[in-house]
Design an enzyme around this catalytic site. Structure first.
Site, PDB file in Angstrom:
ATOM      1  N   GLU A  47       4.332  34.383 -42.247  1.00  0.00           N
ATOM      2  CA  GLU A  47       4.208  34.905 -43.098  1.00  0.00           C
ATOM      3  C   GLU A  47       3.087  34.976 -43.887  1.00  0.00           C
ATOM      4  O   GLU A  47       3.533  35.043 -45.428  1.00  0.00           O
ATOM      5  CB  GLU A  47       4.919  36.322 -43.112  1.00  0.00           C
ATOM      6  CG  GLU A  47       4.397  37.584 -43.336  1.00  0.00           C
ATOM      7  CD  GLU A  47       5.071  38.698 -44.221  1.00  0.00           C
ATOM      8  OE1 GLU A  47       4.770  39.551 -44.834  1.00  0.00           O
ATOM      9  OE2 GLU A  47       6.661  38.750 -43.850  1.00  0.00           O
ATOM     10  N   CYS A  88       2.699  43.060 -48.337  1.00  0.00           N
ATOM     11  CA  CYS A  88       2.250  42.113 -47.248  1.00  0.00           C
ATOM     12  C   CYS A  88       1.992  43.037 -46.457  1.00  0.00           C
ATOM     13  O   CYS A  88       0.579  42.925 -46.063  1.00  0.00           O
ATOM     14  CB  CYS A  88       3.646  41.470 -46.352  1.00  0.00           C
ATOM     15  SG  CYS A  88       4.436  40.348 -48.111  1.00  0.00           S
TER      16      CYS A  88
END
Length: 501
Positions: free
Chosen positions: A270, A304
């Site tokens: 990620e 994020c």
């Protein structure tokens, strides 16, 4: 070890590599260094964004210690996998209870490590939700899958085997939430786990280790280790790790892939994000404004899936900007130890300096800054950075295309859905996108055209553990959470059994 006289007392082996140490925190929750019998000459130093002091210092593992960690993880894995899923789940829920039980210590400790204000109380809501959900679905998600076309005289099914030894390289921005995404399902699936946490949140790995120790978890099923970059790359290239999950930068992801090349290990990456929002004319503006301000500035924008760019239909643009700026002015900068502080310092001064550069470039190219915040701490080289809202922005500006990962957001006027979708897709990243409208079918139609891993409607900046967490383009590869997350942490094994004739 800790600078100054604010140390506690610890004894034991290195950072939970073997025995978990018994540590007593000194004033302000600081911990003294835990040194192994074979001490490394190199240390990792955690510099607090609050005052620039060295909050913690730990020695990196020696080569012998790293080898021992991997050997012990490999040796412990078959016995752990032999336990029932239900028994493994009991350990996970006990771990959760032990971890949450230390909230009063962990919350101020997080403020010292990475600057998040204590008013937000840590990450325990999400940690609870994700851990409990992944334990709850494990039996079904890990159950053998029978062949879709039964045949007389045969028993045919696909079993999900654990991968073996899973390594988690966790980030500092949500150091508990991001790590739990892989640690809990990997352990539930029957793998053993090695955690290497970010230097900025060095003590989080020790918190995980102590919580697992409190459950009586079989030895070496979970191990925390302190490594530098070269050691991490060497370990990944050794072929002794079966899967790595990394959350971090695109450059870091490329380094992980390069290090693991030729080992055929599986990867979960990620990486970057530049998450957009699109506000349609029929949106409930007060709801959109409040949620998008929080989505942009919570955790000092170090999320994020935080909102980094907003596209607003021209029919409601002026009203949206007025309301958004007014709401954003409530997000004031302060000392994260103060319960009234809404935005704390960024984790490192270099991150704040990058935002300052993005803002300066945008202003040179014609953007308008709306916050007009004056703070004596907001100087080059300081992690203290007030929130900022920019208009008059375009995609020739870094702030609208390159990941900011800080408390700054650009708001841009668009004519229609087509222009909004084109701009939302004009990015190398694709983690989440949020659409603000009262028309669900229209939101779905727009979402179908957006290159992203998750489509939100009338919300943002949230992970639902029942839905897969994934991304496209430079955001990375792999998937976490939901039943699909278990698929990514197991390997299929087919059984084709014919009855005796």
């Amino acid at each position: 070890m800790i600078g100054g006289s604010r140390t506690g007392n610890c004894t034991g082996d290195l950072n939970g590599i073997d025995a978990i140490s018994e540590c007593s925190p000194g004033p302000e929750g600081r911990y003294s260094g835990i040194f192994a019998r074979e001490t490394s000459l190199e240390t990792i130093r955690l510099k607090s964004p609050i005052d620039g002091s060295i909050y913690a210092e730990r020695p990196v593992a020696t080569d012998a210690q790293i080898n021992a960690v991997v050997e012990r993880a490999r040796a412990a894995q078959p016995g752990w996998a032999a336990l029932s899923i239900a028994d493994r789940g009991k350990y996970m829920l006990a771990f959760l209870e032990a971890l949450v039980g230390k909230a009063d210590e962990i919350v101020p400790e997080l403020a010292w490590q990475m600057g998040r204000p204590v008013r937000y109380g840590g990450e325990f809501g999400g940690v609870k939700e994700r851990t409990q959900y992944m334990v709850e679905i494990a039996e079904k998600a890990l159950a053998p899958v029978p062949a879709s076309n039964p045949k007389d005289g045969f028993r045919r099914y696909v079993k999900r085997d654990p991968l073996g030894v899973v390594m988690v390289i966790a980030p500092w921005n949500y150091p508990y939430l991001t790590a739990v995404n892989t640690i809990v399902p990997a352990l539930m699936a029957g793998s053993t786990v090695i955690l290497k946490h970010a230097a900025q949140t060095l003590l989080v790995g020790e918190r995980f280790a102590r919580a697992f120790e409190a459950t009586g978890l079989p030895k070496h099923v979970f191990q925390n280790v302190v490594l530098n970059h070269a050691q991490t790359e060497k370990l990944l290239g050794s072929g002794r790790i079966d899967h790595v999950n990394f959350t971090g930068s695109v450059a870091g992801g490329r380094a992980i892939e390069k290090a693991a090349a030729g080992t055929f290990m599986t990867l979960g990456l990620e990486l970057g994000g530049k998450d957009p929002a699109y506000v349609l004319p029929d949106a409930k503006l007060d709801h959109a404004i409040a949620n998008l301000v929080e989505g942009a500035f919570f955790n000092s924008g170090q999320c994020c899936c935080g909102i980094e760019r907003i596209y607003v239909h021209e029919k409601v643009y002026d009203d949206f900007v007025d309301g958004f700026v007014a709401e954003a002015r409530q997000w004031t900068l302060g000392d994260p130890r103060d319960k009234d502080t809404v935005i704390g310092p960024m984790a490192q001064s270099r991150f704040a300096d990058f935002i300052r550069e993005q803002k300066a470039e945008a202003l040179r190219k014609g953007a308008t800054a709306h916050m007009n915040t004056k703070d004596e701490r907001d100087t080059a080289g300081s992690p203290y950075l007030p929130a900022e809202v920019l208009t008059g922005v375009n995609h020739q500006m870094s702030v609208m295309r390159e990941e900011s990962f800080g408390p700054i957001v650009g708001v841009m006027k668009v004519r229609d859905d087509d222009e909004a979708v084109t701009l939302m897709n004009d990015s190398p990243y694709g983690l989440t996108a949020s659409i603000w409208t009262r028309d669900t079918e229209r939101a779905i139609a727009i979402g179908d055209r957006v290159e992203t891993g998750t489509v939100f409607m009338n919300r943002c900046d949230y992970l639902d553990p029942a839905l897969v967490w994934t991304g496209v383009k430079d955001t990375g590869k792999g998937a976490a959470l939901s039943a699909i997350g278990y698929d990514n942490l197991t390997r299929p094994k087919s059984y084709h059994l014919r009855e005796a004739i």
